[in-house]
Scaffold this motif. Sequence first.
Motif, PDB file in Angstrom:
ATOM      1  N   LEU A  95       0.822  -1.199   0.000  1.00 45.29           N
ATOM      2  CA  LEU A  95       0.000   0.000   0.000  1.00 45.29           C
ATOM      3  C   LEU A  95       0.861   1.255   0.000  1.00 45.29           C
ATOM      4  O   LEU A  95       0.381   2.340  -0.333  1.00 45.29           O
ATOM      5  N   TYR A  96       2.127   1.114   0.355  1.00 40.85           N
ATOM      6  CA  TYR A  96       3.029   2.267   0.347  1.00 40.85           C
ATOM      7  C   TYR A  96       3.398   2.689  -1.080  1.00 40.85           C
ATOM      8  O   TYR A  96       4.062   3.712  -1.269  1.00 40.85           O
ATOM      9  N   GLN A  97       2.980   1.902  -2.069  1.00 42.21           N
ATOM     10  CA  GLN A  97       3.169   2.306  -3.458  1.00 42.21           C
ATOM     11  C   GLN A  97       2.200   3.431  -3.837  1.00 42.21           C
ATOM     12  O   GLN A  97       2.433   4.142  -4.816  1.00 42.21           O
ATOM     13  N   LEU A  98       1.130   3.582  -3.091  1.00 38.65           N
ATOM     14  CA  LEU A  98       0.145   4.610  -3.414  1.00 38.65           C
ATOM     15  C   LEU A  98       0.729   5.996  -3.225  1.00 38.65           C
ATOM     16  O   LEU A  98       1.266   6.320  -2.170  1.00 38.65           O
ATOM     17  N   ALA A  99       0.589   6.825  -4.240  1.00 40.20           N
ATOM     18  CA  ALA A  99       1.093   8.199  -4.166  1.00 40.20           C
ATOM     19  C   ALA A  99       0.001   9.183  -3.771  1.00 40.20           C
ATOM     20  O   ALA A  99       0.185  10.388  -3.884  1.00 40.20           O
ATOM     21  N   THR A 100      -1.141   8.672  -3.328  1.00 36.59           N
ATOM     22  CA  THR A 100      -2.265   9.526  -2.951  1.00 36.59           C
ATOM     23  C   THR A 100      -1.861  10.517  -1.867  1.00 36.59           C
ATOM     24  O   THR A 100      -1.468  10.105  -0.775  1.00 36.59           O
ATOM     25  N   PRO A 101      -1.940  11.825  -2.128  1.00 38.02           N
ATOM     26  CA  PRO A 101      -1.558  12.808  -1.103  1.00 38.02           C
ATOM     27  C   PRO A 101      -2.635  12.939  -0.035  1.00 38.02           C
ATOM     28  O   PRO A 101      -3.824  12.987  -0.341  1.00 38.02           O
ATOM     29  N   LEU A 102      -2.214  12.976   1.198  1.00 37.47           N
ATOM     30  CA  LEU A 102      -3.111  13.135   2.336  1.00 37.47           C
ATOM     31  C   LEU A 102      -2.684  14.364   3.131  1.00 37.47           C
ATOM     32  O   LEU A 102      -1.515  14.765   3.106  1.00 37.47           O
ATOM     33  N   THR A 103      -3.633  14.947   3.860  1.00 37.25           N
ATOM     34  CA  THR A 103      -3.334  16.059   4.763  1.00 37.25           C
ATOM     35  C   THR A 103      -3.830  15.688   6.147  1.00 37.25           C
ATOM     36  O   THR A 103      -4.989  15.273   6.301  1.00 37.25           O
ATOM     37  N   ASP A 104      -2.963  15.800   7.147  1.00 35.37           N
ATOM     38  CA  ASP A 104      -3.367  15.382   8.488  1.00 35.37           C
ATOM     39  C   ASP A 104      -3.973  16.539   9.281  1.00 35.37           C
ATOM     40  O   ASP A 104      -4.102  17.667   8.784  1.00 35.37           O
ATOM     41  N   ALA A 105      -4.353  16.250  10.521  1.00 38.51           N
ATOM     42  CA  ALA A 105      -5.049  17.218  11.361  1.00 38.51           C
ATOM     43  C   ALA A 105      -4.191  18.427  11.694  1.00 38.51           C
ATOM     44  O   ALA A 105      -4.718  19.478  12.069  1.00 38.51           O
ATOM     45  N   ALA A 106      -2.879  18.297  11.533  1.00 34.68           N
ATOM     46  CA  ALA A 106      -1.974  19.424  11.782  1.00 34.68           C
ATOM     47  C   ALA A 106      -1.700  20.211  10.505  1.00 34.68           C
ATOM     48  O   ALA A 106      -0.911  21.158  10.520  1.00 34.68           O
ATOM     49  N   GLY A 107      -2.338  19.817   9.387  1.00 34.25           N
ATOM     50  CA  GLY A 107      -2.138  20.515   8.128  1.00 34.25           C
ATOM     51  C   GLY A 107      -0.926  20.058   7.351  1.00 34.25           C
ATOM     52  O   GLY A 107      -0.566  20.676   6.348  1.00 34.25           O
ATOM     53  N   VAL A 110      -7.055  13.327   5.666  1.00 33.43           N
ATOM     54  CA  VAL A 110      -8.072  13.362   4.621  1.00 33.43           C
ATOM     55  C   VAL A 110      -7.392  13.561   3.269  1.00 33.43           C
ATOM     56  O   VAL A 110      -6.378  14.255   3.171  1.00 33.43           O
ATOM     57  N   ALA A 111      -7.945  12.908   2.237  1.00 30.61           N
ATOM     58  CA  ALA A 111      -7.446  13.114   0.877  1.00 30.61           C
ATOM     59  C   ALA A 111      -8.068  14.392   0.320  1.00 30.61           C
ATOM     60  O   ALA A 111      -9.010  14.949   0.882  1.00 30.61           O
ATOM     61  N   GLY A 112      -7.559  14.837  -0.828  1.00 34.63           N
ATOM     62  CA  GLY A 112      -8.016  16.100  -1.375  1.00 34.63           C
ATOM     63  C   GLY A 112      -9.308  16.033  -2.154  1.00 34.63           C
ATOM     64  O   GLY A 112      -9.937  17.058  -2.401  1.00 34.63           O
ATOM     65  N   ASN A 113      -9.732  14.830  -2.547  1.00 36.16           N
ATOM     66  CA  ASN A 113     -10.937  14.718  -3.367  1.00 36.16           C
ATOM     67  C   ASN A 113     -11.505  13.305  -3.277  1.00 36.16           C
ATOM     68  O   ASN A 113     -10.894  12.398  -2.690  1.00 36.16           O
ATOM     69  N   ASP A 114     -12.690  13.134  -3.896  1.00 32.80           N
ATOM     70  CA  ASP A 114     -13.361  11.832  -3.856  1.00 32.80           C
ATOM     71  C   ASP A 114     -12.572  10.759  -4.582  1.00 32.80           C
ATOM     72  O   ASP A 114     -12.532   9.603  -4.153  1.00 32.80           O
ATOM     73  N   SER A 115     -11.946  11.122  -5.706  1.00 30.07           N
ATOM     74  CA  SER A 115     -11.216  10.136  -6.497  1.00 30.07           C
ATOM     75  C   SER A 115     -10.073   9.519  -5.689  1.00 30.07           C
ATOM     76  O   SER A 115      -9.906   8.287  -5.670  1.00 30.07           O
ATOM     77  N   ASP A 116      -9.279  10.368  -5.024  1.00 24.93           N
ATOM     78  CA  ASP A 116      -8.176   9.855  -4.213  1.00 24.93           C
ATOM     79  C   ASP A 116      -8.695   9.043  -3.033  1.00 24.93           C
ATOM     80  O   ASP A 116      -8.089   8.037  -2.631  1.00 24.93           O
ATOM     81  N   THR A 117      -9.814   9.480  -2.462  1.00 27.25           N
ATOM     82  CA  THR A 117     -10.399   8.747  -1.339  1.00 27.25           C
ATOM     83  C   THR A 117     -10.822   7.352  -1.774  1.00 27.25           C
ATOM     84  O   THR A 117     -10.570   6.363  -1.074  1.00 27.25           O
ATOM     85  N   ARG A 118     -11.443   7.253  -2.947  1.00 30.34           N
ATOM     86  CA  ARG A 118     -11.883   5.952  -3.443  1.00 30.34           C
ATOM     87  C   ARG A 118     -10.706   5.054  -3.814  1.00 30.34           C
ATOM     88  O   ARG A 118     -10.774   3.836  -3.641  1.00 30.34           O
ATOM     89  N   THR A 119      -9.633   5.634  -4.293  1.00 26.46           N
ATOM     90  CA  THR A 119      -8.433   4.848  -4.592  1.00 26.46           C
ATOM     91  C   THR A 119      -7.902   4.188  -3.330  1.00 26.46           C
ATOM     92  O   THR A 119      -7.573   2.991  -3.317  1.00 26.46           O
ATOM     93  N   LEU A 120      -7.830   4.968  -2.254  1.00 27.09           N
ATOM     94  CA  LEU A 120      -7.322   4.427  -0.996  1.00 27.09           C
ATOM     95  C   LEU A 120      -8.294   3.408  -0.410  1.00 27.09           C
ATOM     96  O   LEU A 120      -7.874   2.348   0.082  1.00 27.09           O
ATOM     97  N   ALA A 121      -9.593   3.698  -0.466  1.00 29.96           N
ATOM     98  CA  ALA A 121     -10.588   2.770   0.064  1.00 29.96           C
ATOM     99  C   ALA A 121     -10.531   1.433  -0.679  1.00 29.96           C
ATOM    100  O   ALA A 121     -10.623   0.365  -0.063  1.00 29.96           O
ATOM    101  N   ALA A 122     -10.362   1.485  -2.014  1.00 26.83           N
ATOM    102  CA  ALA A 122     -10.270   0.257  -2.791  1.00 26.83           C
ATOM    103  C   ALA A 122      -9.039  -0.551  -2.394  1.00 26.83           C
ATOM    104  O   ALA A 122      -9.100  -1.781  -2.287  1.00 26.83           O
ATOM    105  N   ALA A 123      -7.930   0.125  -2.173  1.00 32.89           N
ATOM    106  CA  ALA A 123      -6.694  -0.569  -1.770  1.00 32.89           C
ATOM    107  C   ALA A 123      -6.845  -1.220  -0.408  1.00 32.89           C
ATOM    108  O   ALA A 123      -6.244  -2.263  -0.144  1.00 32.89           O
ATOM    109  N   LEU A 124      -7.654  -0.611   0.464  1.00 36.56           N
ATOM    110  CA  LEU A 124      -7.876  -1.145   1.806  1.00 36.56           C
ATOM    111  C   LEU A 124      -9.072  -2.088   1.862  1.00 36.56           C
ATOM    112  O   LEU A 124      -9.428  -2.570   2.932  1.00 36.56           O
ATOM    113  N   ASN A 125      -9.697  -2.326   0.689  1.00 32.90           N
ATOM    114  CA  ASN A 125     -10.855  -3.208   0.616  1.00 32.90           C
ATOM    115  C   ASN A 125     -11.992  -2.707   1.514  1.00 32.90           C
ATOM    116  O   ASN A 125     -12.636  -3.488   2.221  1.00 32.90           O
TER     117      ASN A 125
END
Length: 209
Positions: free
Chosen positions: A49-61, A143-158
Amino acid sequence: MKRTAIALAMFSAVLLASGRTGAQVHDHAPHALAVHAAAPTAALPATSLYQLATPLTDAAGRRFTLGELAGQPLLVTMFYGACHSACPVVIETLKRTIGALGPDGQRLQVLLVSLDPKRDTPGSLAMMARMQQLDPAQYRLAVAGNDSDTRTLAAALNIRYRTLDNGEISHTTRLALLNADGSVQADSTRLAVDPDPDFVRQIARSLKR
């Protein structure tokens, strides 16, 4: 774990088809941060899953990618801030799972990624972390920046989800334990406040390695 293996195989095929493996993993994501030097992308298995380049932003920005968390066991799941049914149970289960591990549990990093990028913001996630008394040194809400990135991560996590007409999100629950190279070592889909004893034992074994 059979379904996990199938999901990871499908995830690997998507990565290979899109050229998102090896040194090309960040080519399409200018905002993604570099993978931590201790775990170079080239050394990761194709199903990591570390191959995913999906950018995330944490609670600290802070912006980051999953690859920057490589090198140690990671407990990861997905949730959303406006959830008042399953998600509070998941968070309580995480707390109790950590507690059941004893002193070793303090070494386990936990990542919770939002399913709701339209409403969850770094600020709202920070407020939620405070309300839930989640230690930011151990728990990271993002949180991811958009729905597409969120769905990519959700799919990878089943993890499957859909937004209902009333704004609520119907979703499956899954806690996944990743090893140092991002491969799923164990998971639990049980929705209960008390931790899954088999899952706790698998995490404990991983932390002893």
